[in-house]
Design a protein around this motif. Structure first.
Motif, mmCIF file in Angstrom:
data_model
loop_
_atom_site.group_PDB
_atom_site.id
_atom_site.type_symbol
_atom_site.label_atom_id
_atom_site.label_comp_id
_atom_site.label_asym_id
_atom_site.label_seq_id
_atom_site.Cartn_x
_atom_site.Cartn_y
_atom_site.Cartn_z
ATOM 1 N N GLU A 231 -3.827 -6.926 -6.716
ATOM 2 C CA GLU A 231 -4.101 -6.755 -5.287
ATOM 3 C C GLU A 231 -3.115 -5.757 -4.695
ATOM 4 O O GLU A 231 -1.968 -5.650 -5.148
ATOM 5 C CB GLU A 231 -3.998 -8.102 -4.558
ATOM 6 C CG GLU A 231 -4.459 -8.046 -3.115
ATOM 7 C CD GLU A 231 -4.466 -9.426 -2.454
ATOM 8 O OE1 GLU A 231 -4.655 -9.501 -1.228
ATOM 9 O OE2 GLU A 231 -4.257 -10.432 -3.171
ATOM 10 N N ILE A 232 -3.576 -5.019 -3.704
ATOM 11 C CA ILE A 232 -2.718 -4.112 -2.940
ATOM 12 C C ILE A 232 -2.783 -4.555 -1.479
ATOM 13 O O ILE A 232 -3.861 -4.603 -0.887
ATOM 14 C CB ILE A 232 -3.168 -2.644 -3.085
ATOM 15 C CG1 ILE A 232 -3.017 -2.206 -4.544
ATOM 16 C CG2 ILE A 232 -2.359 -1.743 -2.152
ATOM 17 C CD1 ILE A 232 -3.556 -0.822 -4.822
ATOM 18 N N ALA B 283 1.714 1.839 -3.661
ATOM 19 C CA ALA B 283 0.498 2.204 -4.397
ATOM 20 C C ALA B 283 0.064 3.628 -4.076
ATOM 21 O O ALA B 283 -0.360 4.378 -4.966
ATOM 22 C CB ALA B 283 -0.620 1.217 -4.059
ATOM 23 N N ALA B 284 0.177 4.025 -2.817
ATOM 24 C CA ALA B 284 -0.234 5.375 -2.419
ATOM 25 C C ALA B 284 0.720 6.421 -2.988
ATOM 26 O O ALA B 284 0.288 7.510 -3.414
ATOM 27 C CB ALA B 284 -0.294 5.472 -0.900
ATOM 28 N N ASP C 132 -4.710 -1.498 -12.675
ATOM 29 C CA ASP C 132 -3.754 -0.719 -13.464
ATOM 30 C C ASP C 132 -2.712 -1.636 -14.082
ATOM 31 O O ASP C 132 -2.401 -2.711 -13.553
ATOM 32 C CB ASP C 132 -3.049 0.319 -12.581
ATOM 33 C CG ASP C 132 -3.986 1.436 -12.147
ATOM 34 O OD1 ASP C 132 -5.101 1.509 -12.695
ATOM 35 O OD2 ASP C 132 -3.605 2.220 -11.252
ATOM 36 N N ASP D 36 0.003 6.447 -6.785
ATOM 37 C CA ASP D 36 -1.423 6.423 -7.109
ATOM 38 C C ASP D 36 -1.783 5.245 -8.019
ATOM 39 O O ASP D 36 -2.496 5.386 -9.013
ATOM 40 C CB ASP D 36 -1.832 7.746 -7.773
ATOM 41 C CG ASP D 36 -3.347 7.922 -7.787
ATOM 42 O OD1 ASP D 36 -4.024 7.331 -6.914
ATOM 43 O OD2 ASP D 36 -3.859 8.636 -8.672
ATOM 44 N N TYR D 37 -1.287 4.061 -7.651
ATOM 45 C CA TYR D 37 -1.645 2.853 -8.375
ATOM 46 C C TYR D 37 -2.892 2.241 -7.743
ATOM 47 O O TYR D 37 -3.075 2.270 -6.522
ATOM 48 C CB TYR D 37 -0.510 1.828 -8.338
ATOM 49 C CG TYR D 37 0.700 2.213 -9.160
ATOM 50 C CD1 TYR D 37 0.548 2.717 -10.454
ATOM 51 C CD2 TYR D 37 1.982 2.052 -8.655
ATOM 52 C CE1 TYR D 37 1.655 3.057 -11.209
ATOM 53 C CE2 TYR D 37 3.094 2.385 -9.401
ATOM 54 C CZ TYR D 37 2.926 2.896 -10.677
ATOM 55 O OH TYR D 37 4.025 3.237 -11.432
ATOM 56 N N ASN D 38 -3.740 1.639 -8.573
ATOM 57 C CA ASN D 38 -4.951 0.974 -8.112
ATOM 58 C C ASN D 38 -5.044 -0.411 -8.722
ATOM 59 O O ASN D 38 -4.367 -0.721 -9.720
ATOM 60 C CB ASN D 38 -6.196 1.792 -8.495
ATOM 61 C CG ASN D 38 -6.210 3.161 -7.846
ATOM 62 O OD1 ASN D 38 -6.256 3.279 -6.626
ATOM 63 N ND2 ASN D 38 -6.157 4.206 -8.672
ATOM 64 N N VAL D 39 -5.889 -1.239 -8.111
ATOM 65 C CA VAL D 39 -6.116 -2.576 -8.660
ATOM 66 C C VAL D 39 -6.676 -2.442 -10.067
ATOM 67 O O VAL D 39 -7.599 -1.670 -10.324
ATOM 68 C CB VAL D 39 -7.098 -3.366 -7.763
ATOM 69 C CG1 VAL D 39 -7.458 -4.694 -8.422
ATOM 70 C CG2 VAL D 39 -6.499 -3.593 -6.379
ATOM 71 N N GLU E 202 0.804 -1.208 0.000
ATOM 72 C CA GLU E 202 0.000 0.000 0.000
ATOM 73 C C GLU E 202 0.847 1.272 0.000
ATOM 74 O O GLU E 202 0.418 2.311 -0.530
ATOM 75 C CB GLU E 202 -0.955 0.009 1.196
ATOM 76 C CG GLU E 202 -0.289 -0.018 2.553
ATOM 77 C CD GLU E 202 -1.303 -0.066 3.684
ATOM 78 O OE1 GLU E 202 -2.507 -0.160 3.389
ATOM 79 O OE2 GLU E 202 -0.881 -0.016 4.858
#
Length: 408
Positions: free
Chosen positions: A161-162, A139-140, A148, A143-146, A136
Protein backbone atom coordinates in the motif's frame (compact mmCIF):
# COMPACT_ATOMS: atom_id res chain seq x y z
CA UNK A 1 -73.33 34.77 8.25
CA UNK A 2 -69.60 35.47 8.44
CA UNK A 3 -67.24 33.44 10.56
CA UNK A 4 -64.46 34.91 12.68
CA UNK A 5 -61.91 33.43 10.28
CA UNK A 6 -63.65 35.07 7.35
CA UNK A 7 -63.60 38.44 9.11
CA UNK A 8 -59.89 37.96 9.84
CA UNK A 9 -59.10 37.40 6.15
CA UNK A 10 -61.17 40.42 5.15
CA UNK A 11 -59.13 42.55 7.55
CA UNK A 12 -55.98 41.01 6.05
CA UNK A 13 -56.92 42.15 2.56
CA UNK A 14 -57.45 45.68 3.84
CA UNK A 15 -53.83 45.84 5.12
CA UNK A 16 -51.85 43.87 2.51
CA UNK A 17 -48.70 46.03 2.56
CA UNK A 18 -48.28 46.00 6.33
CA UNK A 19 -48.99 42.25 6.50
CA UNK A 20 -46.44 41.62 3.73
CA UNK A 21 -43.82 43.72 5.52
CA UNK A 22 -44.33 41.73 8.74
CA UNK A 23 -44.06 38.40 6.92
CA UNK A 24 -40.88 39.47 5.11
CA UNK A 25 -39.32 40.67 8.38
CA UNK A 26 -40.05 37.37 10.12
CA UNK A 27 -38.81 35.40 7.09
CA UNK A 28 -35.46 37.22 6.99
CA UNK A 29 -34.98 36.92 10.75
CA UNK A 30 -35.72 33.19 10.67
CA UNK A 31 -33.26 32.65 7.81
CA UNK A 32 -30.53 34.50 9.70
CA UNK A 33 -31.08 32.71 13.00
CA UNK A 34 -31.37 29.22 11.48
CA UNK A 35 -28.25 29.59 9.30
CA UNK A 36 -26.16 31.17 12.08
CA UNK A 37 -26.98 28.46 14.61
CA UNK A 38 -26.40 25.73 12.01
CA UNK A 39 -23.06 27.27 11.08
CA UNK A 40 -21.99 27.46 14.72
CA UNK A 41 -22.80 23.82 15.43
CA UNK A 42 -21.43 22.59 12.10
CA UNK A 43 -18.18 24.52 12.66
CA UNK A 44 -17.64 22.70 15.95
CA UNK A 45 -18.45 19.34 14.36
CA UNK A 46 -16.16 20.13 11.42
CA UNK A 47 -13.32 20.96 13.81
CA UNK A 48 -13.79 17.67 15.66
CA UNK A 49 -13.88 15.73 12.38
CA UNK A 50 -10.69 17.43 11.16
CA UNK A 51 -9.03 16.63 14.46
CA UNK A 52 -9.98 12.96 14.23
CA UNK A 53 -8.87 12.84 10.60
CA UNK A 54 -5.49 14.16 11.68
CA UNK A 55 -4.87 12.09 14.82
CA UNK A 56 -7.20 9.14 14.38
CA UNK A 57 -9.09 7.67 17.31
CA UNK A 58 -6.24 7.89 19.82
CA UNK A 59 -6.71 10.19 22.81
CA UNK A 60 -3.12 10.16 24.05
CA UNK A 61 0.28 8.51 23.66
CA UNK A 62 2.65 7.25 26.36
CA UNK A 63 6.41 6.82 26.09
CA UNK A 64 9.75 8.31 27.12
CA UNK A 65 11.62 11.31 25.74
CA UNK A 66 14.19 10.67 23.04
CA UNK A 67 17.54 9.98 24.65
CA UNK A 68 16.00 8.72 27.87
CA UNK A 69 17.71 5.60 29.21
CA UNK A 70 14.35 4.14 30.22
CA UNK A 71 12.22 2.31 27.68
CA UNK A 72 8.89 0.49 27.40
CA UNK A 73 9.22 -3.22 28.11
CA UNK A 74 6.43 -5.75 28.06
CA UNK A 75 5.73 -5.39 31.77
CA UNK A 76 5.31 -1.61 31.60
CA UNK A 77 3.09 -1.83 28.51
CA UNK A 78 0.86 -4.37 30.23
CA UNK A 79 0.57 -2.12 33.29
CA UNK A 80 -0.32 0.89 31.13
CA UNK A 81 -2.93 -0.96 29.12
CA UNK A 82 -4.57 -2.39 32.26
CA UNK A 83 -5.51 1.04 33.64
CA UNK A 84 -9.21 1.79 34.14
CA UNK A 85 -11.04 3.69 31.40
CA UNK A 86 -8.94 2.42 28.48
CA UNK A 87 -10.91 0.99 25.58
CA UNK A 88 -8.06 0.19 23.17
CA UNK A 89 -4.27 0.48 22.94
CA UNK A 90 -1.71 0.12 20.15
CA UNK A 91 2.06 -0.21 20.39
CA UNK A 92 4.34 1.68 17.99
CA UNK A 93 8.06 0.94 17.55
CA UNK A 94 10.25 3.58 15.90
CA UNK A 95 13.64 2.98 14.29
CA UNK A 96 15.63 3.89 11.16
CA UNK A 97 16.07 1.13 8.59
CA UNK A 98 17.91 1.20 5.28
CA UNK A 99 16.62 0.40 1.79
CA UNK A 100 19.54 -1.60 0.43
CA UNK A 101 19.10 -0.65 -3.26
CA UNK A 102 19.28 3.06 -2.46
CA UNK A 103 21.55 3.02 0.59
CA UNK A 104 18.93 5.27 2.18
CA UNK A 105 18.16 5.20 5.89
CA UNK A 106 14.50 5.97 6.53
CA UNK A 107 12.26 6.72 9.49
CA UNK A 108 10.47 3.43 10.16
CA UNK A 109 7.33 2.63 12.13
CA UNK A 110 6.67 -0.83 13.49
CA UNK A 111 2.96 -1.26 14.11
CA UNK A 112 0.20 -3.80 14.57
CA UNK A 113 -2.96 -4.20 12.51
CA UNK A 114 -5.56 -2.95 14.98
CA UNK A 115 -8.06 -0.22 14.14
CA UNK A 116 -6.42 2.37 16.39
CA UNK A 117 -3.16 2.12 14.46
CA UNK A 118 -4.89 2.25 11.08
CA UNK A 119 -6.91 5.31 12.07
CA UNK A 120 -3.73 7.18 13.06
CA UNK A 121 -1.50 6.27 10.13
CA UNK A 122 -4.27 5.99 7.52
CA UNK A 123 -3.57 2.59 6.01
CA UNK A 124 -6.05 -0.18 5.21
CA UNK A 125 -4.08 -3.32 4.34
CA UNK A 126 -2.96 -5.80 7.00
CA UNK A 127 0.80 -6.01 7.47
CA UNK A 128 2.69 -9.26 7.83
CA UNK A 129 6.39 -10.01 8.25
CA UNK A 130 7.07 -9.77 4.50
CA UNK A 131 5.15 -6.59 3.63
CA UNK A 132 5.80 -2.86 3.84
CA UNK A 133 3.81 0.36 3.34
CA UNK A 134 5.34 3.55 1.88
CA UNK A 135 4.22 7.15 1.99
CA UNK A 136 3.43 8.76 -1.35
CA UNK A 137 6.37 11.17 -1.18
CA UNK A 138 8.88 8.32 -0.96
CA UNK A 139 7.05 6.27 -3.61
CA UNK A 140 7.00 9.22 -6.03
CA UNK A 141 10.68 10.02 -5.48
CA UNK A 142 11.90 6.51 -6.30
CA UNK A 143 9.01 5.46 -8.55
CA UNK A 144 7.83 2.66 -6.29
CA UNK A 145 4.43 1.06 -6.91
CA UNK A 146 2.21 -1.41 -5.10
CA UNK A 147 3.56 -4.90 -5.73
CA UNK A 148 7.22 -3.88 -6.02
CA UNK A 149 9.81 -5.73 -3.94
CA UNK A 150 12.28 -3.87 -1.72
CA UNK A 151 15.32 -5.10 0.12
CA UNK A 152 15.38 -3.58 3.61
CA UNK A 153 18.22 -4.45 5.99
CA UNK A 154 19.00 -7.54 3.87
CA UNK A 155 15.41 -8.85 3.81
CA UNK A 156 12.91 -8.72 0.93
CA UNK A 157 9.56 -6.96 1.43
CA UNK A 158 6.61 -6.41 -0.91
CA UNK A 159 4.91 -3.00 -1.11
CA UNK A 160 1.24 -3.60 -0.29
CA UNK A 161 0.00 0.00 0.00
CA UNK A 162 1.04 3.60 -0.61
CA UNK A 163 -0.49 6.11 1.80
CA UNK A 164 -0.77 9.88 1.76
CA UNK A 165 1.96 11.77 3.55
CA UNK A 166 1.11 11.83 7.24
CA UNK A 167 -0.10 15.23 8.40
CA UNK A 168 0.34 16.74 11.81
CA UNK A 169 4.02 17.65 11.67
CA UNK A 170 5.70 20.58 9.97
CA UNK A 171 8.33 18.38 8.29
CA UNK A 172 6.77 15.15 7.03
CA UNK A 173 9.54 12.54 6.69
CA UNK A 174 9.63 9.78 4.12
CA UNK A 175 8.83 6.66 6.04
CA UNK A 176 8.36 2.93 6.02
CA UNK A 177 5.53 1.23 7.90
CA UNK A 178 6.25 -2.38 8.80
CA UNK A 179 4.95 -5.00 11.18
CA UNK A 180 6.12 -4.40 14.74
CA UNK A 181 7.88 -7.77 14.89
CA UNK A 182 10.20 -6.67 12.04
CA UNK A 183 11.24 -3.48 13.81
CA UNK A 184 11.69 -4.77 17.38
CA UNK A 185 15.08 -6.42 16.62
CA UNK A 186 16.45 -2.94 15.89
CA UNK A 187 15.36 -1.56 19.27
CA UNK A 188 17.28 -1.84 22.50
CA UNK A 189 17.43 -5.19 24.22
CA UNK A 190 14.14 -5.79 26.00
CA UNK A 191 12.43 -2.77 24.42
CA UNK A 192 8.98 -3.70 23.16
CA UNK A 193 7.78 -0.36 21.73
CA UNK A 194 8.72 3.31 21.56
CA UNK A 195 5.31 4.53 22.66
CA UNK A 196 1.77 3.30 23.18
CA UNK A 197 -1.33 4.99 21.76
CA UNK A 198 -4.37 4.96 24.05
CA UNK A 199 -8.06 5.33 23.28
CA UNK A 200 -10.28 5.98 26.26
CA UNK A 201 -13.77 4.72 26.86
CA UNK A 202 -16.68 6.98 25.97
CA UNK A 203 -16.91 10.03 28.26
CA UNK A 204 -13.54 9.16 29.75
CA UNK A 205 -11.46 12.33 30.24
CA UNK A 206 -8.02 12.18 28.61
CA UNK A 207 -6.39 14.15 31.44
CA UNK A 208 -7.73 11.71 34.03
CA UNK A 209 -6.19 8.81 32.10
CA UNK A 210 -2.92 10.73 31.80
CA UNK A 211 -2.81 11.35 35.57
CA UNK A 212 -3.50 7.68 36.27
CA UNK A 213 -0.75 6.52 33.88
CA UNK A 214 1.70 9.10 35.22
CA UNK A 215 1.49 7.41 38.61
CA UNK A 216 3.13 4.32 37.12
CA UNK A 217 6.26 6.32 36.25
CA UNK A 218 6.56 10.12 36.68
CA UNK A 219 9.16 10.15 33.87
CA UNK A 220 6.61 9.13 31.24
CA UNK A 221 6.09 11.57 28.39
CA UNK A 222 2.37 11.71 27.78
CA UNK A 223 1.01 13.58 24.76
CA UNK A 224 -2.71 14.33 24.98
CA UNK A 225 -4.31 14.75 21.56
CA UNK A 226 -6.58 17.73 22.03
CA UNK A 227 -7.95 20.36 19.69
CA UNK A 228 -5.84 23.43 19.11
CA UNK A 229 -6.62 25.70 22.11
CA UNK A 230 -6.75 28.78 19.84
CA UNK A 231 -9.21 27.11 17.46
CA UNK A 232 -11.34 25.85 20.35
CA UNK A 233 -11.36 29.32 21.90
CA UNK A 234 -12.36 30.91 18.60
CA UNK A 235 -15.20 28.42 18.14
CA UNK A 236 -16.51 29.15 21.65
CA UNK A 237 -16.28 32.90 21.00
CA UNK A 238 -18.12 32.42 17.72
CA UNK A 239 -20.87 30.48 19.51
CA UNK A 240 -21.35 33.24 22.09
CA UNK A 241 -21.33 35.88 19.38
CA UNK A 242 -23.97 34.01 17.36
CA UNK A 243 -26.22 33.50 20.40
CA UNK A 244 -26.08 37.22 21.24
CA UNK A 245 -26.60 38.27 17.64
CA UNK A 246 -29.51 35.83 17.24
CA UNK A 247 -31.16 37.25 20.34
CA UNK A 248 -30.72 40.78 18.98
CA UNK A 249 -32.15 39.79 15.60
CA UNK A 250 -35.19 38.17 17.21
CA UNK A 251 -35.73 41.18 19.46
CA UNK A 252 -35.35 43.80 16.72
CA UNK A 253 -37.57 41.83 14.35
CA UNK A 254 -40.16 41.25 17.06
CA UNK A 255 -40.30 44.97 17.84
CA UNK A 256 -40.63 45.75 14.15
CA UNK A 257 -43.47 43.25 13.82
CA UNK A 258 -45.11 44.70 16.94
CA UNK A 259 -44.93 48.15 15.35
CA UNK A 260 -46.55 46.82 12.18
CA UNK A 261 -49.14 44.96 14.21
CA UNK A 262 -49.88 48.08 16.25
CA UNK A 263 -50.51 49.95 13.00
CA UNK A 264 -52.92 47.20 11.93
CA UNK A 265 -54.69 47.34 15.29
CA UNK A 266 -54.76 51.12 15.13
CA UNK A 267 -56.53 50.92 11.79
CA UNK A 268 -58.86 48.19 13.03
CA UNK A 269 -59.87 49.79 16.32
CA UNK A 270 -63.00 51.33 14.84
CA UNK A 271 -63.97 48.00 13.28
CA UNK A 272 -63.30 46.16 16.54
CA UNK A 273 -65.31 48.77 18.44
CA UNK A 274 -68.19 48.22 16.05
CA UNK A 275 -67.90 44.44 16.49
CA UNK A 276 -67.96 44.90 20.25
CA UNK A 277 -70.92 47.28 20.00
CA UNK A 278 -73.02 44.78 18.03
CA UNK A 279 -72.41 42.03 20.55
CA UNK A 280 -68.97 40.52 19.85
CA UNK A 281 -67.33 39.35 23.03
CA UNK A 282 -63.77 40.05 24.11
CA UNK A 283 -62.96 36.40 23.47
CA UNK A 284 -64.22 36.61 19.88
CA UNK A 285 -62.22 39.77 19.15
CA UNK A 286 -59.11 38.24 20.71
CA UNK A 287 -59.59 35.13 18.54
CA UNK A 288 -59.61 37.33 15.41
CA UNK A 289 -56.39 39.06 16.46
CA UNK A 290 -54.77 35.80 17.52
CA UNK A 291 -55.64 34.17 14.20
CA UNK A 292 -54.13 37.09 12.28
CA UNK A 293 -50.89 37.01 14.28
CA UNK A 294 -50.75 33.22 13.97
CA UNK A 295 -51.09 33.34 10.18
CA UNK A 296 -48.43 36.07 9.84
CA UNK A 297 -46.06 34.16 12.10
CA UNK A 298 -46.66 30.77 10.47
CA UNK A 299 -46.10 32.05 6.94
CA UNK A 300 -43.01 34.07 7.93
CA UNK A 301 -41.30 31.33 9.94
CA UNK A 302 -42.33 28.67 7.41
CA UNK A 303 -40.87 30.57 4.45
CA UNK A 304 -37.74 31.47 6.44
CA UNK A 305 -37.13 27.83 7.36
CA UNK A 306 -37.64 26.61 3.79
CA UNK A 307 -35.35 29.29 2.32
CA UNK A 308 -32.71 28.58 4.99
CA UNK A 309 -32.71 24.85 4.15
CA UNK A 310 -32.58 25.47 0.38
CA UNK A 311 -29.94 28.20 0.55
CA UNK A 312 -27.75 27.09 3.46
CA UNK A 313 -24.84 26.08 1.22
CA UNK A 314 -24.77 29.41 -0.60
CA UNK A 315 -25.11 31.33 2.67
CA UNK A 316 -22.26 29.36 4.27
CA UNK A 317 -19.98 29.95 1.28
CA UNK A 318 -20.77 33.67 1.26
CA UNK A 319 -20.10 34.01 5.00
CA UNK A 320 -16.83 32.08 4.79
CA UNK A 321 -15.55 34.25 1.95
CA UNK A 322 -16.87 37.61 3.19
CA UNK A 323 -15.86 37.20 6.85
CA UNK A 324 -12.89 34.81 6.47
CA UNK A 325 -14.67 32.26 8.64
CA UNK A 326 -13.32 28.72 8.86
CA UNK A 327 -14.89 26.28 6.39
CA UNK A 328 -17.52 24.01 7.85
CA UNK A 329 -19.63 21.06 6.87
CA UNK A 330 -22.92 21.72 5.11
CA UNK A 331 -24.80 19.11 7.08
CA UNK A 332 -28.41 19.99 7.89
CA UNK A 333 -29.89 18.52 11.05
CA UNK A 334 -33.62 18.68 10.30
CA UNK A 335 -34.63 18.10 13.91
CA UNK A 336 -32.43 21.00 14.98
CA UNK A 337 -33.79 23.22 12.20
CA UNK A 338 -37.36 22.48 13.26
CA UNK A 339 -36.46 23.20 16.89
CA UNK A 340 -34.88 26.57 15.99
CA UNK A 341 -37.88 27.47 13.82
CA UNK A 342 -40.22 26.56 16.69
CA UNK A 343 -38.27 28.81 19.07
CA UNK A 344 -38.45 31.69 16.57
CA UNK A 345 -42.19 31.09 16.17
CA UNK A 346 -42.81 31.15 19.93
CA UNK A 347 -40.74 34.33 20.43
CA UNK A 348 -42.52 36.17 17.61
CA UNK A 349 -45.93 34.94 18.74
CA UNK A 350 -45.39 36.07 22.31
CA UNK A 351 -44.33 39.53 21.18
CA UNK A 352 -47.30 39.87 18.82
CA UNK A 353 -49.78 38.98 21.55
CA UNK A 354 -48.75 41.99 23.64
CA UNK A 355 -50.59 44.68 21.62
CA UNK A 356 -53.40 42.26 20.81
CA UNK A 357 -54.00 41.51 24.49
CA UNK A 358 -53.94 45.19 25.41
CA UNK A 359 -56.45 46.14 22.70
CA UNK A 360 -58.97 43.45 23.56
CA UNK A 361 -59.26 44.75 27.13
CA UNK A 362 -60.55 48.18 26.08
CA UNK A 363 -64.29 48.82 26.15
CA UNK A 364 -65.99 49.77 22.84
CA UNK A 365 -66.57 53.48 23.62
CA UNK A 366 -63.11 53.93 25.11
CA UNK A 367 -61.67 52.15 22.06
CA UNK A 368 -62.99 54.80 19.67
CA UNK A 369 -61.88 57.65 21.95
CA UNK A 370 -58.37 56.22 22.22
CA UNK A 371 -58.16 55.85 18.45
CA UNK A 372 -58.50 59.63 18.16
CA UNK A 373 -56.25 60.51 21.09
CA UNK A 374 -53.35 58.08 21.12
CA UNK A 375 -51.87 58.54 17.62
CA UNK A 376 -48.40 57.17 17.34
CA UNK A 377 -46.90 58.15 20.71
CA UNK A 378 -45.93 54.57 21.56
CA UNK A 379 -44.74 54.02 18.01
CA UNK A 380 -42.07 56.69 18.44
CA UNK A 381 -40.61 55.07 21.55
CA UNK A 382 -40.54 51.66 19.85
CA UNK A 383 -38.86 53.18 16.79
CA UNK A 384 -36.13 54.59 19.02
CA UNK A 385 -35.65 51.21 20.71
CA UNK A 386 -35.40 49.47 17.33
CA UNK A 387 -32.74 51.97 16.23
CA UNK A 388 -30.72 51.43 19.42
CA UNK A 389 -30.86 47.63 19.09
CA UNK A 390 -30.00 47.86 15.39
CA UNK A 391 -26.92 49.94 16.24
CA UNK A 392 -25.89 47.36 18.88
CA UNK A 393 -26.33 44.53 16.36
CA UNK A 394 -24.25 46.48 13.84
CA UNK A 395 -21.48 46.97 16.40
CA UNK A 396 -21.42 43.22 17.15
CA UNK A 397 -21.28 42.44 13.42
CA UNK A 398 -18.39 44.89 12.98
CA UNK A 399 -16.51 43.39 15.93
CA UNK A 400 -16.98 39.90 14.49
CA UNK A 401 -15.75 41.07 11.08
CA UNK A 402 -12.63 42.73 12.55
CA UNK A 403 -11.80 39.72 14.76
CA UNK A 404 -12.23 37.27 11.88
CA UNK A 405 -9.79 39.27 9.72
CA UNK A 406 -7.35 39.58 12.63
CA UNK A 407 -7.39 35.80 13.27
CA UNK A 408 -7.06 35.15 9.55
Amino acid sequence: MKTLRGISFQLFRANRLIILTSIISITIATILVVTMVLYSLNAKESMEQSFRTLYGDADLSVGYDTGETKFLNQSLIHEIESQNGIEDAAEVAISHLTIDQKGLELYTLGVTNNNLTKSRFKFNEDLDESSVILNEGLAATFDYNVGDNLSIEGKSYRVIEIIEDIKGTSNVPDLLIMHQDNVKPFLRNGEEATYVMIKGEENQASLDMADSIKQIDPDFRIDVFEEDPLVSSNIKTLNVFIVILSALILTVTSLLVISNFDIILYKLKNQMAILRSIGATTKQVSRIIFFQSFVINTIGVGLGTIFAILGVQQIFHFAEEALNLPPTTEKINMILVILIALICFIVFQLFMLIPAYRSTKILPLKLIQENERQGFILEKSRTRLIKVLSIIAGIFALIGYVLSHKNH
